[in-house]
Design a protein around this motif. Sequence first.
Motif, PDB file in Angstrom:
ATOM      1  N   TYR A   1       0.830  -1.200   0.000  1.00 22.94           N
ATOM      2  CA  TYR A   1       0.000   0.000   0.000  1.00 22.94           C
ATOM      3  C   TYR A   1       0.871   1.258   0.000  1.00 22.94           C
ATOM      4  CZ  TYR A   1      -3.074   3.608   1.902  1.00 22.94           C
ATOM      5  OH  TYR A   1      -3.760   4.779   2.113  1.00 22.94           O
ATOM      6  N   ASP A   2       1.887   1.290   0.862  1.00 21.36           N
ATOM      7  CA  ASP A   2       2.764   2.466   0.936  1.00 21.36           C
ATOM      8  C   ASP A   2       3.528   2.673  -0.367  1.00 21.36           C
ATOM      9  OD1 ASP A   2       1.994   3.054   3.519  1.00 21.36           O
ATOM     10  OD2 ASP A   2       3.619   1.914   4.449  1.00 21.36           O
ATOM     11  N   LEU A   3       3.961   1.583  -0.985  1.00 21.53           N
ATOM     12  CA  LEU A   3       4.702   1.694  -2.234  1.00 21.53           C
ATOM     13  C   LEU A   3       3.813   2.249  -3.350  1.00 21.53           C
ATOM     14  CD1 LEU A   3       7.421   1.117  -3.621  1.00 21.53           C
ATOM     15  CD2 LEU A   3       6.558  -1.162  -4.180  1.00 21.53           C
ATOM     16  N   LEU A   4       2.576   1.768  -3.434  1.00 28.71           N
ATOM     17  CA  LEU A   4       1.648   2.273  -4.448  1.00 28.71           C
ATOM     18  C   LEU A   4       1.313   3.744  -4.193  1.00 28.71           C
ATOM     19  CD1 LEU A   4      -0.745  -0.812  -4.773  1.00 28.71           C
ATOM     20  CD2 LEU A   4       0.915  -0.018  -6.466  1.00 28.71           C
ATOM     21  N   ARG A   5       1.204   4.118  -2.937  1.00 27.21           N
ATOM     22  CA  ARG A   5       0.962   5.529  -2.624  1.00 27.21           C
ATOM     23  C   ARG A   5       2.148   6.391  -3.046  1.00 27.21           C
ATOM     24  NH1 ARG A   5      -1.587   6.907   3.159  1.00 27.21           N
ATOM     25  NH2 ARG A   5      -2.260   8.757   2.007  1.00 27.21           N
ATOM     26  N   ASP A   6       3.357   5.884  -2.863  1.00 30.01           N
ATOM     27  CA  ASP A   6       4.549   6.616  -3.298  1.00 30.01           C
ATOM     28  C   ASP A   6       4.536   6.861  -4.800  1.00 30.01           C
ATOM     29  OD1 ASP A   6       5.493   6.772  -0.741  1.00 30.01           O
ATOM     30  OD2 ASP A   6       7.114   5.319  -0.996  1.00 30.01           O
TER      31      ASP A   6
ATOM     32  N   LEU B   1      -3.121   2.839  11.235  1.00 23.98           N
ATOM     33  CA  LEU B   1      -2.214   2.881  10.090  1.00 23.98           C
ATOM     34  C   LEU B   1      -2.944   3.136   8.777  1.00 23.98           C
ATOM     35  CD1 LEU B   1       0.150  -0.091  11.025  1.00 23.98           C
ATOM     36  CD2 LEU B   1       0.814   2.312  10.860  1.00 23.98           C
ATOM     37  N   VAL B   2      -4.178   2.658   8.680  1.00 21.68           N
ATOM     38  CA  VAL B   2      -4.885   2.737   7.390  1.00 21.68           C
ATOM     39  C   VAL B   2      -6.014   3.762   7.382  1.00 21.68           C
ATOM     40  CG1 VAL B   2      -4.325   0.320   6.949  1.00 21.68           C
ATOM     41  CG2 VAL B   2      -6.564   0.907   7.904  1.00 21.68           C
TER      42      VAL B   2
ATOM     43  N   VAL C   1     -11.506   2.715   2.438  1.00 21.26           N
ATOM     44  CA  VAL C   1     -11.234   1.473   3.150  1.00 21.26           C
ATOM     45  C   VAL C   1     -12.523   0.668   3.199  1.00 21.26           C
ATOM     46  CG1 VAL C   1     -10.333   0.384   5.230  1.00 21.26           C
ATOM     47  CG2 VAL C   1      -9.561   2.676   4.607  1.00 21.26           C
ATOM     48  N   LEU C   2     -12.494  -0.549   2.691  1.00 16.02           N
ATOM     49  CA  LEU C   2     -13.646  -1.447   2.709  1.00 16.02           C
ATOM     50  C   LEU C   2     -13.357  -2.576   3.689  1.00 16.02           C
ATOM     51  CD1 LEU C   2     -14.313  -1.668  -1.136  1.00 16.02           C
ATOM     52  CD2 LEU C   2     -15.294  -0.050   0.511  1.00 16.02           C
ATOM     53  N   VAL C   3     -14.251  -2.759   4.666  1.00 19.32           N
ATOM     54  CA  VAL C   3     -14.047  -3.713   5.750  1.00 19.32           C
ATOM     55  C   VAL C   3     -15.181  -4.729   5.729  1.00 19.32           C
ATOM     56  CG1 VAL C   3     -13.811  -3.986   8.254  1.00 19.32           C
ATOM     57  CG2 VAL C   3     -12.965  -1.906   7.135  1.00 19.32           C
ATOM     58  N   THR C   4     -14.866  -6.001   5.952  1.00 22.39           N
ATOM     59  CA  THR C   4     -15.906  -6.991   6.214  1.00 22.39           C
ATOM     60  C   THR C   4     -15.738  -7.497   7.635  1.00 22.39           C
ATOM     61  OG1 THR C   4     -14.687  -8.971   5.502  1.00 22.39           O
ATOM     62  CG2 THR C   4     -15.831  -7.711   3.796  1.00 22.39           C
TER      63      THR C   4
ATOM     64  N   PRO D   1     -20.686  -5.765  14.142  1.00 22.26           N
ATOM     65  CA  PRO D   1     -20.180  -4.390  14.135  1.00 22.26           C
ATOM     66  C   PRO D   1     -19.049  -4.161  15.132  1.00 22.26           C
ATOM     67  CG  PRO D   1     -22.580  -4.403  14.113  1.00 22.26           C
ATOM     68  CD  PRO D   1     -22.156  -5.823  14.333  1.00 22.26           C
ATOM     69  N   GLU D   2     -19.066  -4.896  16.245  1.00 21.59           N
ATOM     70  CA  GLU D   2     -18.048  -4.691  17.274  1.00 21.59           C
ATOM     71  C   GLU D   2     -16.652  -5.075  16.798  1.00 21.59           C
ATOM     72  OE1 GLU D   2     -21.959  -4.702  18.763  1.00 21.59           O
ATOM     73  OE2 GLU D   2     -20.919  -6.363  17.749  1.00 21.59           O
ATOM     74  N   ASP D   3     -16.569  -5.881  15.731  1.00 16.52           N
ATOM     75  CA  ASP D   3     -15.253  -6.261  15.195  1.00 16.52           C
ATOM     76  C   ASP D   3     -14.582  -5.116  14.434  1.00 16.52           C
ATOM     77  OD1 ASP D   3     -15.258  -8.782  16.241  1.00 16.52           O
ATOM     78  OD2 ASP D   3     -15.831  -9.804  14.386  1.00 16.52           O
ATOM     79  N   VAL D   4     -15.339  -4.086  14.091  1.00 16.20           N
ATOM     80  CA  VAL D   4     -14.777  -2.955  13.360  1.00 16.20           C
ATOM     81  C   VAL D   4     -14.200  -1.963  14.362  1.00 16.20           C
ATOM     82  CG1 VAL D   4     -15.238  -1.123  11.691  1.00 16.20           C
ATOM     83  CG2 VAL D   4     -16.520  -3.271  11.567  1.00 16.20           C
ATOM     84  N   PRO D   5     -12.896  -1.672  14.304  1.00 17.78           N
ATOM     85  CA  PRO D   5     -12.286  -0.750  15.271  1.00 17.78           C
ATOM     86  C   PRO D   5     -12.886   0.648  15.157  1.00 17.78           C
ATOM     87  CG  PRO D   5     -10.606  -1.952  14.043  1.00 17.78           C
ATOM     88  CD  PRO D   5     -11.911  -2.201  13.354  1.00 17.78           C
ATOM     89  N   PRO D   6     -12.912   1.399  16.261  1.00 18.61           N
ATOM     90  CA  PRO D   6     -13.492   2.748  16.234  1.00 18.61           C
ATOM     91  C   PRO D   6     -12.911   3.640  15.139  1.00 18.61           C
ATOM     92  CG  PRO D   6     -13.090   2.064  18.498  1.00 18.61           C
ATOM     93  CD  PRO D   6     -12.496   1.010  17.621  1.00 18.61           C
ATOM     94  N   GLY D   7     -11.622   3.492  14.859  1.00 14.77           N
ATOM     95  CA  GLY D   7     -10.985   4.348  13.862  1.00 14.77           C
ATOM     96  C   GLY D   7     -11.464   4.113  12.441  1.00 14.77           C
ATOM     97  N   LEU D   8     -12.224   3.015  12.212  1.00 13.92           N
ATOM     98  CA  LEU D   8     -12.706   2.700  10.869  1.00 13.92           C
ATOM     99  C   LEU D   8     -14.226   2.608  10.817  1.00 13.92           C
ATOM    100  CD1 LEU D   8     -10.100   0.019   9.694  1.00 13.92           C
ATOM    101  CD2 LEU D   8     -10.240   2.425   9.038  1.00 13.92           C
TER     102      LEU D   8
END
Length: 397
Positions: free
Chosen positions: A319-324, A351-352, A358-361, A365-372
């Motif tokens: 991901y970081d390389l593609l962003r660069d 980090l993300v 960002v697509l999360v599965t 719902p509790e498995d999804v961290p607050p930051g996402l």
Amino acid sequence: MHVVRLVLLDFRSYAEVDVELGPGPTAFVGRNGQGKTNLVEAIDYLSRLASHRVSSDQALVRAGAERALVRAVVVRDGREATLEVELHPGRANRARVNRSPLPRPRDLVGLVRTVMFSPEDLALVKGDPSERRRFLDDLLVLRAPRYAGVRADYERVLKQRNALLKNLRAGGHRPGTASGDAALATLEVWDDHLARTGGELLAARMRLVDDLRPHVGAAYAAVARGATREDAQIAYQPSLELGEARDASALGSALLAEVGRRRREELDRAVSLVGPHRDELLLTLGTGPGPEALRLPVRGYASHGESWSTALALRLASYDLLRDDGDDPILILDDVFAELDAERRTQLAELVSGAEQVLVTAAVPEDVPPGLRGRRHDVAGGTVSTASVVGEEPDGG
């Protein structure tokens, strides 16, 4: 770059589905087997024309259907484009951009770029070398789509050459006979093709590993407790001695020389023993502080936690390389948070969280961290709800 709309027809479990998306985090929430992974798999398929779960397109077409369609409306640099691919198992697939047919499906590769984390990523560190070669080649094509052609050409040459070697052994063609000399002359033509395409692929892989190496160290330090940038290392391990050769021409010459040296062995075993298809991406971890620390291969020596951290580091580094390169890829986190403890969930989310999309599965719902926590679609019984907010009840399906 982000997807604003996804349409599927006869893809996996979906007869038809139309989902509105947007930038930022989006979670697809549902119990296992309800189809949430199928949605993100479709977007990843558009990126690479390959699935992270199966090797054949047949499994991607809904049972009883003859074809499947994946269509996505993508926003890149403020401009919309509609990308789509028709899957026809056993026949040639078809690809279109803004409804205009592309000459070849592989011309679609790289127009949308994704980086996917999934439970299958453990195969990157614990699986066969072919898993790591595929990882390199997929990333190589995303960075420079022209390598899709190089990769396809090499695979075609390898297939033809292996078929010829098998025929030589089965037919008993021996040097000094008319048929044997003719067959060997044909083999030499394929040797040249193997050296040319293999040299180009090999040179590109080696450059990629050099570019990726610092990102892997930084990513591992970010996801593994107490780790430093020097702990995780990657190195390209060719199957032959290359000396100082680094450009495609010199590498091709080295490949051709090695083919000649191992001619008798290849004829006896009826398989190509030289080329990038025999190479390895070596992943190692340090066992102590300092440059003199013993380094051990991740495969076979790392703990489960270290293996997970290494797999995550490889994806984050991609991901970081593609962003660069100047383009923010779409991040897909497929059921990974259930595999991580609370601390690693929080670290990964931090980090993300700055990614454009960002697509999360997740199963709950509790498995999804607050930051996402952003948009949420509930997935159940082949239907996808309209968007709500993670932690709130969906509007309905």
